[in-house]
Design a protein around this motif. Sequence first.
Motif, PDB file in Angstrom:
ATOM      1  N   GLN A 218       0.980  -1.038   0.069  1.00 29.57           N
ATOM      2  CA  GLN A 218      -0.129  -0.109  -0.122  1.00 29.57           C
ATOM      3  C   GLN A 218       0.853   1.361  -0.061  1.00 29.57           C
ATOM      4  N   LEU A 219       1.908   1.312   0.933  1.00 30.05           N
ATOM      5  CA  LEU A 219       2.633   2.398   0.989  1.00 30.05           C
ATOM      6  C   LEU A 219       3.268   2.439  -0.400  1.00 30.05           C
ATOM      7  N   ILE A 220       4.061   1.611  -0.846  1.00 31.39           N
ATOM      8  CA  ILE A 220       4.670   1.714  -2.299  1.00 31.39           C
ATOM      9  C   ILE A 220       3.966   2.275  -3.102  1.00 31.39           C
ATOM     10  N   ARG A 221       2.772   1.605  -3.212  1.00 37.80           N
ATOM     11  CA  ARG A 221       1.676   2.021  -4.603  1.00 37.80           C
ATOM     12  C   ARG A 221       1.644   3.641  -4.256  1.00 37.80           C
ATOM     13  N   LYS A 222       1.517   3.943  -3.197  1.00 35.74           N
ATOM     14  CA  LYS A 222       1.265   5.602  -2.913  1.00 35.74           C
ATOM     15  C   LYS A 222       2.509   6.475  -3.202  1.00 35.74           C
ATOM     16  N   VAL A 223       3.533   5.883  -2.782  1.00 39.40           N
ATOM     17  CA  VAL A 223       4.670   6.646  -2.939  1.00 39.40           C
ATOM     18  C   VAL A 223       5.130   6.771  -4.534  1.00 39.40           C
ATOM     19  N   ILE A 224       4.985   5.472  -5.120  1.00 38.87           N
ATOM     20  CA  ILE A 224       5.190   5.535  -6.773  1.00 38.87           C
ATOM     21  C   ILE A 224       4.189   6.101  -7.446  1.00 38.87           C
ATOM     22  N   GLY A 225       3.154   6.084  -7.091  1.00 39.93           N
ATOM     23  CA  GLY A 225       1.986   6.916  -7.779  1.00 39.93           C
ATOM     24  C   GLY A 225       2.307   8.322  -7.794  1.00 39.93           C
ATOM     25  N   ALA A 226       2.678   8.786  -6.618  1.00 43.41           N
ATOM     26  CA  ALA A 226       3.012  10.319  -6.430  1.00 43.41           C
ATOM     27  C   ALA A 226       4.211  10.745  -7.216  1.00 43.41           C
ATOM     28  N   ILE A 227       5.231   9.766  -7.428  1.00 41.89           N
ATOM     29  CA  ILE A 227       6.430  10.185  -8.229  1.00 41.89           C
ATOM     30  C   ILE A 227       5.972  10.177  -9.418  1.00 41.89           C
ATOM     31  N   MET A 228       5.033   9.091  -9.945  1.00 39.15           N
ATOM     32  CA  MET A 228       4.879   8.996 -11.098  1.00 39.15           C
ATOM     33  C   MET A 228       3.896  10.253 -11.815  1.00 39.15           C
ATOM     34  N   GLU A 229       3.052  10.733 -10.833  1.00 33.28           N
ATOM     35  CA  GLU A 229       2.168  11.841 -11.384  1.00 33.28           C
ATOM     36  C   GLU A 229       2.888  13.273 -11.031  1.00 33.28           C
ATOM     37  N   LYS A 230       3.868  13.381 -10.126  1.00 34.63           N
ATOM     38  CA  LYS A 230       4.516  14.669  -9.731  1.00 34.63           C
ATOM     39  C   LYS A 230       5.772  14.965 -10.524  1.00 34.63           C
ATOM     40  N   HIS A 231       6.572  13.930 -10.726  1.00 37.09           N
ATOM     41  CA  HIS A 231       7.725  13.837 -11.243  1.00 37.09           C
ATOM     42  C   HIS A 231       7.992  12.808 -12.359  1.00 37.09           C
ATOM     43  N   PRO A 232       7.355  13.016 -13.577  1.00 37.72           N
ATOM     44  CA  PRO A 232       7.381  11.622 -14.374  1.00 37.72           C
ATOM     45  C   PRO A 232       8.946  11.665 -14.919  1.00 37.72           C
ATOM     46  N   GLU A 233       9.588  12.616 -15.029  1.00 30.99           N
ATOM     47  CA  GLU A 233      11.078  12.386 -15.498  1.00 30.99           C
ATOM     48  C   GLU A 233      11.884  11.634 -14.332  1.00 30.99           C
ATOM     49  N   ALA A 234      11.684  12.068 -13.337  1.00 26.74           N
ATOM     50  CA  ALA A 234      12.462  11.172 -12.210  1.00 26.74           C
ATOM     51  C   ALA A 234      11.953   9.620 -12.229  1.00 26.74           C
ATOM     52  N   TRP A 235      10.650   9.298 -12.449  1.00 18.73           N
ATOM     53  CA  TRP A 235      10.186   8.070 -12.647  1.00 18.73           C
ATOM     54  C   TRP A 235      10.967   7.422 -13.771  1.00 18.73           C
ATOM     55  N   ALA A 236      11.138   8.178 -14.957  1.00 15.20           N
ATOM     56  CA  ALA A 236      11.744   7.527 -16.061  1.00 15.20           C
ATOM     57  C   ALA A 236      13.252   7.340 -16.049  1.00 15.20           C
ATOM     58  N   GLN A 237      13.835   8.074 -15.109  1.00 14.66           N
ATOM     59  CA  GLN A 237      15.261   7.768 -14.565  1.00 14.66           C
ATOM     60  C   GLN A 237      15.425   6.689 -13.963  1.00 14.66           C
ATOM     61  N   LEU A 238      14.083   6.416 -12.787  1.00 17.73           N
ATOM     62  CA  LEU A 238      14.326   5.334 -11.894  1.00 17.73           C
ATOM     63  C   LEU A 238      13.989   3.702 -12.732  1.00 17.73           C
ATOM     64  N   THR A 239      13.102   4.051 -13.634  1.00 15.27           N
ATOM     65  CA  THR A 239      12.745   2.710 -14.359  1.00 15.27           C
ATOM     66  C   THR A 239      13.970   2.548 -15.314  1.00 15.27           C
ATOM     67  N   ALA A 240      14.669   3.651 -15.855  1.00 13.76           N
ATOM     68  CA  ALA A 240      15.671   3.423 -16.600  1.00 13.76           C
ATOM     69  C   ALA A 240      16.792   2.401 -15.777  1.00 13.76           C
TER      70      ALA A 240
END
Length: 123
Positions: free
Chosen positions: A81-103
Amino acid sequence: MLKAFVLLVFVFIHFVAADFYSSKYDDFDVEPIIENDRIMLSYTKCFLDEGPCTPDAKDFKKIIPEALEMVCAKCTSKQKQLIRKVIGAIMEKHPEAWAQLTAKFDPGDKYKESFDKFIAGTD
């Protein structure tokens, strides 16, 4: 020699028997991370090896590869639950950071489909 063997067996049993990650962070308050872009980005920088890590961030960073590969199979329901919440926030607010993390953690998109299902709660 016997002490070393006993220690080795104990360590092996501990890791094999561990069905879940430690519940130490089950009550971790993610709201300050989600509500503060500076804190959120400092965590992502830690995970990307671009900045310092808090002790908590270091702990999280250690399990990212295994949790990603196993689609959080060793996470408790609270951790999921906590992971989904944090990752959802990163994906929404900072898509460029999410792209770097997934890369960094999934460069070939090997886990993308299963992890997207996990994040959506359809795993």
